[in-house]
Design a protein around this motif. Structure first.
Motif, PDB file in Angstrom:
ATOM      1  N   UNK A  62      50.940  46.534  25.101  1.00 44.94           N
ATOM      2  CA  UNK A  62      50.984  45.859  26.389  1.00 44.94           C
ATOM      3  C   UNK A  62      49.852  44.834  26.376  1.00 44.94           C
ATOM      4  N   UNK A  63      50.189  43.568  26.535  1.00 41.72           N
ATOM      5  CA  UNK A  63      49.201  42.496  26.416  1.00 41.72           C
ATOM      6  C   UNK A  63      49.043  41.807  27.770  1.00 41.72           C
ATOM      7  N   UNK A  64      47.794  41.713  28.228  1.00 40.18           N
ATOM      8  CA  UNK A  64      47.494  41.036  29.490  1.00 40.18           C
ATOM      9  C   UNK A  64      46.554  39.875  29.195  1.00 40.18           C
ATOM     10  N   UNK A  65      46.933  38.669  29.595  1.00 37.57           N
ATOM     11  CA  UNK A  65      46.121  37.481  29.361  1.00 37.57           C
ATOM     12  C   UNK A  65      44.799  37.567  30.121  1.00 37.57           C
ATOM     13  N   UNK A  66      43.746  37.036  29.498  1.00 33.04           N
ATOM     14  CA  UNK A  66      42.405  37.131  30.079  1.00 33.04           C
ATOM     15  C   UNK A  66      42.333  36.487  31.469  1.00 33.04           C
ATOM     16  N   UNK A  67      42.929  35.316  31.641  1.00 31.31           N
ATOM     17  CA  UNK A  67      42.844  34.637  32.934  1.00 31.31           C
ATOM     18  C   UNK A  67      43.493  35.462  34.038  1.00 31.31           C
ATOM     19  N   UNK A  68      44.632  36.059  33.735  1.00 29.69           N
ATOM     20  CA  UNK A  68      45.307  36.893  34.732  1.00 29.69           C
ATOM     21  C   UNK A  68      44.497  38.156  35.017  1.00 29.69           C
ATOM     22  N   UNK A  69      43.955  38.760  33.954  1.00 30.74           N
ATOM     23  CA  UNK A  69      43.258  40.034  34.123  1.00 30.74           C
ATOM     24  C   UNK A  69      41.953  39.850  34.897  1.00 30.74           C
ATOM     25  N   UNK A  70      41.179  38.819  34.575  1.00 31.24           N
ATOM     26  CA  UNK A  70      39.917  38.612  35.284  1.00 31.24           C
ATOM     27  C   UNK A  70      40.160  38.320  36.764  1.00 31.24           C
ATOM     28  N   UNK A  71      41.260  37.637  37.071  1.00 33.88           N
ATOM     29  CA  UNK A  71      41.598  37.400  38.480  1.00 33.88           C
ATOM     30  C   UNK A  71      41.884  38.717  39.193  1.00 33.88           C
ATOM     31  N   UNK A  72      42.583  39.626  38.523  1.00 34.74           N
ATOM     32  CA  UNK A  72      42.875  40.934  39.104  1.00 34.74           C
ATOM     33  C   UNK A  72      41.601  41.753  39.285  1.00 34.74           C
ATOM     34  N   UNK A  73      40.687  41.675  38.309  1.00 43.69           N
ATOM     35  CA  UNK A  73      39.425  42.410  38.400  1.00 43.69           C
ATOM     36  C   UNK A  73      38.624  41.936  39.607  1.00 43.69           C
ATOM     37  N   UNK A  74      38.606  40.622  39.835  1.00 41.56           N
ATOM     38  CA  UNK A  74      37.870  40.084  40.987  1.00 41.56           C
ATOM     39  C   UNK A  74      38.484  40.541  42.309  1.00 41.56           C
ATOM     40  N   UNK A  75      39.791  40.688  42.321  1.00 44.43           N
ATOM     41  CA  UNK A  75      40.492  41.013  43.567  1.00 44.43           C
ATOM     42  C   UNK A  75      40.535  42.505  43.875  1.00 44.43           C
ATOM     43  N   UNK A  76      40.500  43.333  42.838  1.00 41.71           N
ATOM     44  CA  UNK A  76      40.709  44.764  43.062  1.00 41.71           C
ATOM     45  C   UNK A  76      39.617  45.599  42.399  1.00 41.71           C
ATOM     46  N   UNK A  77      38.791  46.295  43.185  1.00 38.89           N
ATOM     47  CA  UNK A  77      37.698  47.100  42.613  1.00 38.89           C
ATOM     48  C   UNK A  77      38.184  48.259  41.752  1.00 38.89           C
ATOM     49  N   UNK A  78      39.432  48.724  41.956  1.00 39.03           N
ATOM     50  CA  UNK A  78      39.934  49.827  41.135  1.00 39.03           C
ATOM     51  C   UNK A  78      39.992  49.425  39.663  1.00 39.03           C
ATOM     52  N   UNK A  79      40.430  48.198  39.404  1.00 37.76           N
ATOM     53  CA  UNK A  79      40.512  47.724  38.025  1.00 37.76           C
ATOM     54  C   UNK A  79      39.108  47.561  37.450  1.00 37.76           C
ATOM     55  N   UNK A  80      38.195  47.011  38.264  1.00 33.43           N
ATOM     56  CA  UNK A  80      36.814  46.842  37.802  1.00 33.43           C
ATOM     57  C   UNK A  80      36.196  48.192  37.452  1.00 33.43           C
ATOM     58  N   UNK A  81      36.425  49.196  38.296  1.00 30.89           N
ATOM     59  CA  UNK A  81      35.875  50.530  38.030  1.00 30.89           C
ATOM     60  C   UNK A  81      36.497  51.148  36.784  1.00 30.89           C
ATOM     61  N   UNK A  82      37.792  50.904  36.575  1.00 28.93           N
ATOM     62  CA  UNK A  82      38.449  51.422  35.373  1.00 28.93           C
ATOM     63  C   UNK A  82      37.840  50.808  34.122  1.00 28.93           C
ATOM     64  N   UNK A  83      37.527  49.513  34.149  1.00 29.61           N
ATOM     65  CA  UNK A  83      36.921  48.854  33.002  1.00 29.61           C
ATOM     66  C   UNK A  83      35.485  49.323  32.786  1.00 29.61           C
ATOM     67  N   UNK A  84      34.747  49.551  33.874  1.00 34.01           N
ATOM     68  CA  UNK A  84      33.389  50.094  33.754  1.00 34.01           C
ATOM     69  C   UNK A  84      33.444  51.477  33.101  1.00 34.01           C
ATOM     70  N   UNK A  85      34.404  52.285  33.548  1.00 34.07           N
ATOM     71  CA  UNK A  85      34.565  53.609  32.944  1.00 34.07           C
ATOM     72  C   UNK A  85      34.899  53.527  31.469  1.00 34.07           C
ATOM     73  N   UNK A  86      35.748  52.563  31.097  1.00 30.17           N
ATOM     74  CA  UNK A  86      36.107  52.371  29.698  1.00 30.17           C
ATOM     75  C   UNK A  86      34.886  51.994  28.862  1.00 30.17           C
TER      76      UNK A  86
END
Length: 240
Positions: free
Chosen positions: A114-138
């Motif tokens: 599953x491939x997610x483009x960086x521009x799309x993913x960083x926009x999602x991280x800025x908008x949703x703290x759940x994704x940011x927390x998941x990446x911090x956990x990773x």
């Protein structure tokens, strides 16, 4: 593409994201947003997914197969840093800092990514703290793994290091039945900071005990509980 086909493709991507260990707990709304900007990529065994110093253009999540993360030397040697299995991700460092790839990624088996483009993913991280927390956990998990690996290299003898590695690579309990790991002795030696000859000698000892069986391109673990006991004992090496 007709609307019905687009809907079917989006549903398939959402289902794969829900089944993935990192993304599955993010909730339906977040998963649907991820699915809208994700692509499913089939990769044949032996394919180079990216090389060290390539631009970091996206995040990769493994839904099927095994990916090898390694670093090449100028004289042609290779250091294997990690093996990434289904339910895990790779490429997150360059994704987050915007710099180049820190290692090579190669498909060890036929893979589905599953491939997610960086521009799309960083926009999602800025908008949703759940994704940011998941990446911090990773990232925290990566640091813990690196710290544990360093500690094992320094303090544990080879049987202990090898047994712990096999546990991390997916060896479960005896009730799961024989478990084959698609990994070479050379790769095991690189992941345990030892020689191939030493790995072969230890595997032969465990083979004679009927704990495992050596096969071309991998090993079949027959007695995971016995190997887990070695890992749990964590025998320290003698220090000079």
């Amino acid at each position: 593409m007709p609307i019905t086909m687009q809907s079917t493709a989006a549903s398939a991507k959402s289902a794969k994201l829900r089944a993935h260990a990192l993304f599955g707990g993010l909730g339906s709304e977040v998963i649907d947003r991820l699915a809208a900007c994700a692509n499913i990529k089939k990769v044949a065994s032996g394919t180079t997914i990216f090389l060290k110093d390539d631009p970091g253009t996206g995040l990769f999540a493994v839904s099927e197969g095994v990916v090898k993360i390694s670093v090449p030397s100028k004289d042609g040697r290779e250091a294997v840093l990690n093996l990434v299995y289904a339910g895990e991700v790779f490429g997150e460092i360059a994704l987050l800092d915007g710099r180049t790839r820190t290692a090579d990624a190669t498909a060890m088996t036929d893979c589905e990514l599953i491939v997610v483009d960086r521009r799309d993913f960083t926009a999602l991280v800025r908008d949703d703290p759940k994704i940011a927390l998941a990446m911090i956990g990773l990232l925290c998990a990566r640091l813990r793994w690196a710290s544990q690996q360093f500690e094992e290299v320094v303090f544990l003898n080879l049987p202990g290091r090898l047994a712990k590695l096999l546990g991390r690579l997916g060896v479960k309990s005896a009730s799961d039945g024989p478990h084959k790991l698609s990994i070479t002795q050379r790769e095991l030696s690189q992941l345990t900071n030892s020689s191939r000859e030493s790995i072969n000698k230890q595997l032969q000892i465990w083979a004679r005990l009927k704990w495992l069986r050596l096969e071309r391109g991998g090993i079949v673990v027959l007695a995971p509980d016995a190997i887990a006991a070695i890992a749990a004992a964590g025998t320290e090496r003698e220090m000079a």
